[in-house]
Write a protein that holds these residues in place. Structure first.
Motif, PDB file in Angstrom:
ATOM      1  N   UNK A  65       0.809  -1.225   0.000  1.00 27.95           N
ATOM      2  CA  UNK A  65       0.000   0.000   0.000  1.00 27.95           C
ATOM      3  C   UNK A  65       0.844   1.279   0.000  1.00 27.95           C
ATOM      4  N   UNK A  66       2.065   1.222   0.541  1.00 28.31           N
ATOM      5  CA  UNK A  66       2.913   2.413   0.592  1.00 28.31           C
ATOM      6  C   UNK A  66       3.719   2.636  -0.689  1.00 28.31           C
ATOM      7  N   UNK A  67       3.752   1.635  -1.555  1.00 27.69           N
ATOM      8  CA  UNK A  67       4.541   1.713  -2.803  1.00 27.69           C
ATOM      9  C   UNK A  67       5.993   2.092  -2.482  1.00 27.69           C
ATOM     10  N   UNK A  68       6.508   1.467  -1.414  1.00 33.11           N
ATOM     11  CA  UNK A  68       7.843   1.769  -0.910  1.00 33.11           C
ATOM     12  C   UNK A  68       8.796   0.639  -1.256  1.00 33.11           C
ATOM     13  N   UNK A  69       9.971   0.981  -1.776  1.00 35.83           N
ATOM     14  CA  UNK A  69      11.032   0.013  -2.034  1.00 35.83           C
ATOM     15  C   UNK A  69      12.185   0.350  -1.104  1.00 35.83           C
ATOM     16  N   UNK A  70      12.664  -0.652  -0.367  1.00 38.22           N
ATOM     17  CA  UNK A  70      13.790  -0.481   0.539  1.00 38.22           C
ATOM     18  C   UNK A  70      14.966  -1.253  -0.043  1.00 38.22           C
ATOM     19  N   UNK A  71      15.999  -0.529  -0.444  1.00 33.86           N
ATOM     20  CA  UNK A  71      17.185  -1.145  -1.046  1.00 33.86           C
ATOM     21  C   UNK A  71      18.169  -1.501   0.056  1.00 33.86           C
ATOM     22  N   UNK A  72      18.603  -2.759   0.053  1.00 31.83           N
ATOM     23  CA  UNK A  72      19.598  -3.235   1.005  1.00 31.83           C
ATOM     24  C   UNK A  72      20.778  -3.748   0.198  1.00 31.83           C
ATOM     25  N   UNK A  73      21.834  -2.940   0.107  1.00 27.29           N
ATOM     26  CA  UNK A  73      22.973  -3.322  -0.690  1.00 27.29           C
ATOM     27  C   UNK A  73      24.182  -3.655   0.152  1.00 27.29           C
ATOM     28  N   UNK A  74      24.933  -4.627  -0.290  1.00 30.82           N
ATOM     29  CA  UNK A  74      26.204  -4.927   0.346  1.00 30.82           C
ATOM     30  C   UNK A  74      27.089  -3.694   0.226  1.00 30.82           C
ATOM     31  N   UNK A  75      27.904  -3.379   1.231  1.00 29.37           N
ATOM     32  CA  UNK A  75      28.757  -2.182   1.144  1.00 29.37           C
ATOM     33  C   UNK A  75      29.680  -2.173  -0.073  1.00 29.37           C
ATOM     34  N   UNK A  76      29.901  -3.325  -0.685  1.00 35.01           N
ATOM     35  CA  UNK A  76      30.792  -3.390  -1.842  1.00 35.01           C
ATOM     36  C   UNK A  76      30.073  -3.187  -3.176  1.00 35.01           C
ATOM     37  N   UNK A  77      28.752  -2.901  -3.150  1.00 34.59           N
ATOM     38  CA  UNK A  77      28.028  -2.754  -4.415  1.00 34.59           C
ATOM     39  C   UNK A  77      28.512  -1.533  -5.188  1.00 34.59           C
ATOM     40  N   UNK A  78      28.386  -1.620  -6.469  1.00 36.55           N
ATOM     41  CA  UNK A  78      28.768  -0.531  -7.364  1.00 36.55           C
ATOM     42  C   UNK A  78      27.589   0.443  -7.459  1.00 36.55           C
ATOM     43  N   UNK A  79      27.883   1.726  -7.381  1.00 31.35           N
ATOM     44  CA  UNK A  79      26.841   2.751  -7.428  1.00 31.35           C
ATOM     45  C   UNK A  79      25.979   2.619  -8.675  1.00 31.35           C
ATOM     46  N   UNK A  80      26.586   2.374  -9.810  1.00 33.86           N
ATOM     47  CA  UNK A  80      25.822   2.262 -11.052  1.00 33.86           C
ATOM     48  C   UNK A  80      24.821   1.112 -10.982  1.00 33.86           C
ATOM     49  N   UNK A  81      25.197  -0.001 -10.327  1.00 37.52           N
ATOM     50  CA  UNK A  81      24.280  -1.133 -10.181  1.00 37.52           C
ATOM     51  C   UNK A  81      23.093  -0.749  -9.305  1.00 37.52           C
ATOM     52  N   UNK A  82      23.362  -0.048  -8.203  1.00 38.07           N
ATOM     53  CA  UNK A  82      22.295   0.380  -7.309  1.00 38.07           C
ATOM     54  C   UNK A  82      21.337   1.325  -8.035  1.00 38.07           C
ATOM     55  N   UNK A  83      21.881   2.284  -8.766  1.00 38.81           N
ATOM     56  CA  UNK A  83      21.049   3.243  -9.493  1.00 38.81           C
ATOM     57  C   UNK A  83      20.196   2.526 -10.533  1.00 38.81           C
ATOM     58  N   UNK A  84      20.779   1.556 -11.241  1.00 38.76           N
ATOM     59  CA  UNK A  84      20.034   0.804 -12.258  1.00 38.76           C
ATOM     60  C   UNK A  84      18.859   0.054 -11.622  1.00 38.76           C
TER      61      UNK A  84
END
Length: 114
Positions: A65-84
């Motif tokens: 109902x909140x249309x909320x996405x919570x991203x949980x990334x490993x500290x080693x993730x690449x910024x471009x991957x997270x943005x994509x």
């Protein structure tokens, strides 16, 4: 209104901040999207390949109902991957996006040289 151009290095690593407050016992809200250091993607704890990711996110977001996405990334993730991945979530209907951070006991002070 001010418009600026942002340039992001495609291989920049994300150094997620740490949180100091105590965890709450409330039921987690939103759709959890986890991206691991070995490039695996999970939506609400179910592993999803990148090709079906838009449909999986669309279905999960439609049930939230909140249309909320919570991203949980490993500290080693690449910024471009997270943005994509977050762009796919936005296209799939996310109206809110949050980035989850790990809890730490105290802030680390940066060493000052000189």
């Amino acid at each position: 209104m001010v418009a600026t151009a942002i340039t992001i290095e495609s291989a920049a690593h994300v150094d997620l901040p740490k949180v100091q407050s105590e965890a709450t016992t409330d039921k987690p809200k939103g759709v959890a999207v986890m991206y691991t250091a070995d490039h695996r993607i999970f939506v609400n704890q179910g592993e999803v390949n990148e090709r079906p990711l838009p449909a999986a996110l669309h279905d999960a977001i439609a049930r939230d109902p909140d249309k909320l996405v919570v991203f949980q990334g490993d500290p080693a993730v690449i910024l471009a991957d997270m943005v994509r991945i977050l762009d796919i979530a936005k296209t799939a209907g996310a109206q809110q996006i949050a980035i989850a951070v790990a809890k730490c006991r105290r802030w680390r002070r940066r060493r000052r040289d000189g």
